[in-house]
Enzyme design. Structure first.
Site, mmCIF file in Angstrom:
data_model
loop_
_atom_site.group_PDB
_atom_site.id
_atom_site.type_symbol
_atom_site.label_atom_id
_atom_site.label_comp_id
_atom_site.label_asym_id
_atom_site.label_seq_id
_atom_site.Cartn_x
_atom_site.Cartn_y
_atom_site.Cartn_z
ATOM 1 N N GLN A 162 -24.112 -12.196 -21.010
ATOM 2 C CA GLN A 162 -22.993 -11.407 -20.451
ATOM 3 C C GLN A 162 -21.964 -11.071 -21.526
ATOM 4 O OE1 GLN A 162 -24.287 -14.155 -19.026
ATOM 5 N NE2 GLN A 162 -24.102 -14.163 -16.815
ATOM 6 N N ARG A 200 -22.156 -9.355 -10.577
ATOM 7 C CA ARG A 200 -21.878 -10.763 -10.853
ATOM 8 C C ARG A 200 -20.420 -10.874 -11.284
ATOM 9 N NH1 ARG A 200 -19.962 -9.597 -15.097
ATOM 10 N NH2 ARG A 200 -19.811 -11.807 -15.536
ATOM 11 N N GLY A 201 -19.968 -12.148 -11.423
ATOM 12 C CA GLY A 201 -18.547 -12.357 -11.679
ATOM 13 C C GLY A 201 -17.881 -12.640 -10.339
ATOM 14 N N ALA A 202 -17.090 -13.716 -10.286
ATOM 15 C CA ALA A 202 -16.606 -14.201 -8.992
ATOM 16 C C ALA A 202 -15.894 -13.132 -8.136
ATOM 17 C CB ALA A 202 -15.724 -15.419 -9.210
ATOM 18 N N ASN A 227 -16.602 -22.719 -14.422
ATOM 19 C CA ASN A 227 -16.852 -21.379 -14.973
ATOM 20 C C ASN A 227 -18.204 -21.380 -15.677
ATOM 21 O OD1 ASN A 227 -15.956 -18.648 -15.432
ATOM 22 N ND2 ASN A 227 -15.660 -19.204 -17.585
ATOM 23 N N LYS A 228 -18.589 -20.255 -16.208
ATOM 24 C CA LYS A 228 -19.881 -20.072 -16.884
ATOM 25 C C LYS A 228 -20.201 -21.236 -17.806
ATOM 26 C CE LYS A 228 -22.376 -17.562 -16.451
ATOM 27 N NZ LYS A 228 -23.537 -17.807 -15.560
ATOM 28 N N ASP A 231 -14.906 -19.329 -11.793
ATOM 29 C CA ASP A 231 -15.610 -19.129 -10.525
ATOM 30 C C ASP A 231 -14.957 -19.930 -9.415
ATOM 31 O OD1 ASP A 231 -17.714 -18.266 -12.554
ATOM 32 O OD2 ASP A 231 -18.459 -17.593 -10.612
ATOM 33 N N ARG A 256 -24.873 -16.850 -3.663
ATOM 34 C CA ARG A 256 -24.596 -17.632 -4.879
ATOM 35 C C ARG A 256 -23.621 -18.736 -4.463
ATOM 36 N NH1 ARG A 256 -23.640 -14.756 -10.510
ATOM 37 N NH2 ARG A 256 -24.467 -16.755 -11.265
HETATM 38 O O1 MRU Z 1 -23.169 -15.853 -13.669
HETATM 39 P P1 MRU Z 1 -22.020 -14.884 -13.704
HETATM 40 O O2 MRU Z 1 -22.212 -13.774 -14.675
HETATM 41 O O3 MRU Z 1 -21.642 -14.428 -12.315
HETATM 42 O O4 MRU Z 1 -20.800 -15.756 -14.224
HETATM 43 C C1 MRU Z 1 -19.546 -15.141 -14.348
HETATM 44 C C2 MRU Z 1 -18.504 -16.067 -14.856
HETATM 45 O O5 MRU Z 1 -18.727 -17.237 -15.077
HETATM 46 C C3 MRU Z 1 -17.112 -15.499 -14.985
HETATM 47 O O6 MRU Z 1 -16.452 -16.082 -16.055
HETATM 48 C C4 MRU Z 1 -16.338 -15.802 -13.700
HETATM 49 O O7 MRU Z 1 -17.046 -15.395 -12.578
HETATM 50 C C5 MRU Z 1 -15.009 -15.162 -13.701
HETATM 51 S S1 MRU Z 1 -15.146 -13.413 -13.540
HETATM 52 C C6 MRU Z 1 -13.608 -12.752 -13.494
#
Ligand code: MRU
Length: 353
Positions: free
Chosen positions: A204, A62-64, A255-256, A245, A101
């Site tokens: 996370q 996970r994470g963009a 973002n999250k 994201d 996603r």
């Molecule tokens: O749901 P996730 O864990 O994929 O969400 C991740 C985030 O929101 C991060 O802040 C974002 O992807 C940036 S990662 C460098």
């Protein structure tokens, strides 16, 4: 230009870190299963595009940026499947992968980068797809290191900062975006204190960010998200530092979920707000944040098992939110810093050589 040798060298170096969220080894894709951290470090092996796409939707990875890198390897896996089985529908598979996603634009970006190679199919297509996936992977780490240094320059010695979710090595090829800035600022001895919000419901912040920082010897205090207002009023915080994201053409940040809360509170308390994101996260095709699809996940992620069996309580679970550009003090990319980003400044920034 990357020669294959330079690329392989950097690729080898990259794999020598204490943990790699994504590894290509012996013709298979290995993903560190982030659902099990920090208790267990266990990898999931993907041999097909479908396995990689499911790993993305199930949050193994996970994470963009990490999602984008995984997708780039997955396109190669899909192409390999199409070579082994003439009935394999690669277009449908790519569609399936792109939808794994919906919010992180890096996924669609990486698939479209690989499609450029697929469009001019030749006898070297497979090799070119794999090399390109490795290049996207290596470049991501280089960009994170650049962003780390640019972002750290904004931070004054003795600063106290808060980060949200996990925008670290685990969310990227390595080093991290927001955590890249924190790593660089810590190395430059500018940070007095790092706080990480736990990030409900997947935690996370607690499970991944605190684990990563602790491994690097960076002192971290975890807070619940409900404690942010108290933190800002009592702990003299200078910066909130987050990843993204998606950053829209007008500078709106997706973002999250919980990021917008932080930005609104930060403005109230006079705390600066930094967004750290590579150019692959900037989506100039989407004018503003309201147009971005916000992923809704299963209510069971919030409710657990008791209420599910009760069937009388339900939950609403959007996993990202929109921070208006006007609340962002600085956007950091691998090209540098955009202060108070807006549409014109982002357009000018993207034109920079
Ligand atoms: O749901 P996730 O864990 O994929 O969400 C991740 C985030 O929101 C991060 O802040 C974002 O992807 C940036 S990662 C460098």
């Amino acid at each position: 230009m990357y020669t294959l040798r330079v690329l392989l060298n950097r690729y080898w170096l990259m794999q020598q870190t204490p943990f790699s969220p994504i590894r290509w080894h012996d013709n298979h894709l290995y993903l560190l299963d982030q659902r099990l951290l920090p208790e267990k470090q266990q990898e999931l092996v993907c041999q097909t595009l479908e396995q990689a796409a499911t790993a993305i939707s199930d949050l193994v990875v996970r994470g963009a940026p990490a999602i984008g890198i995984t997708a780039a390897y997955a396109v190669y896996l899909g192409f390999r499947q199409s070579r082994q089985d003439p009935a394999y529908d690669l277009d449908a598979a790519l569609e399936f992968l792109t939808k794994a996603r919906p919010t992180a634009v890096n996924l669609a970006w990486a698939v479209s980068e690989q499609k450029k190679i697929l469009q001019v199919e030749s006898e070297n297509t497979a090799e070119m797809l794999l090399v390109n996936a490795k290049k996207i992977h290596v470049k991501d780490i280089e960009h994170n290191q650049l962003m780390g240094d640019f972002g750290a320059e904004l931070i004054k010695p003795g600063s106290r900062v808060l980060t949200h979710c996990n925008a670290g090595a685990l969310a990227t090829g390595g080093y991290g975006t927001a955590l890249g800035v924190i790593r660089s600022a810590w190395a430059a001895q500018k940070l007095e204190c790092v706080f990480a919000s736990e990030t409900r419901p997947w935690l996370q912040g607690l499970r991944l960010t605190a684990w990563e920082l602790a491994q690097d010897g960076i002192e971290v205090d975890v807070i619940t998200e409900g404690a942010v207002s108290s933190l800002f009023s009592q702990q003299n915080i200078q910066w909130v530092i987050v990843g993204a994201d998606r950053v829209c053409a007008n500078g709106d940040v997706i973002n999250k979920v919980g990021t917008a809360n932080l930005a609104i509170l930060a403005r109230h308390y006079g705390v600066s707000f930094m967004v750290v994101a590579p150019l692959s996260t900037i989506d100039t095709a989407t004018e503003s944040g309201e147009l971005v699809p916000i992923e809704q996940r299963e209510q069971s992620e919030i409710l657990g098992t008791y209420y599910q069996s009760e069937n009388r309580v339900s939950a609403w679970n959007p996993v990202f939110d929109l921070t208006p550009a006007g609340l962002v003090s600085a956007l950091v990319t691998e090209k540098g810093v955009v202060l108070s980003p807006d549409k014109q400044k982002i357009t000018d920034h993207l034109r920079l050589k």
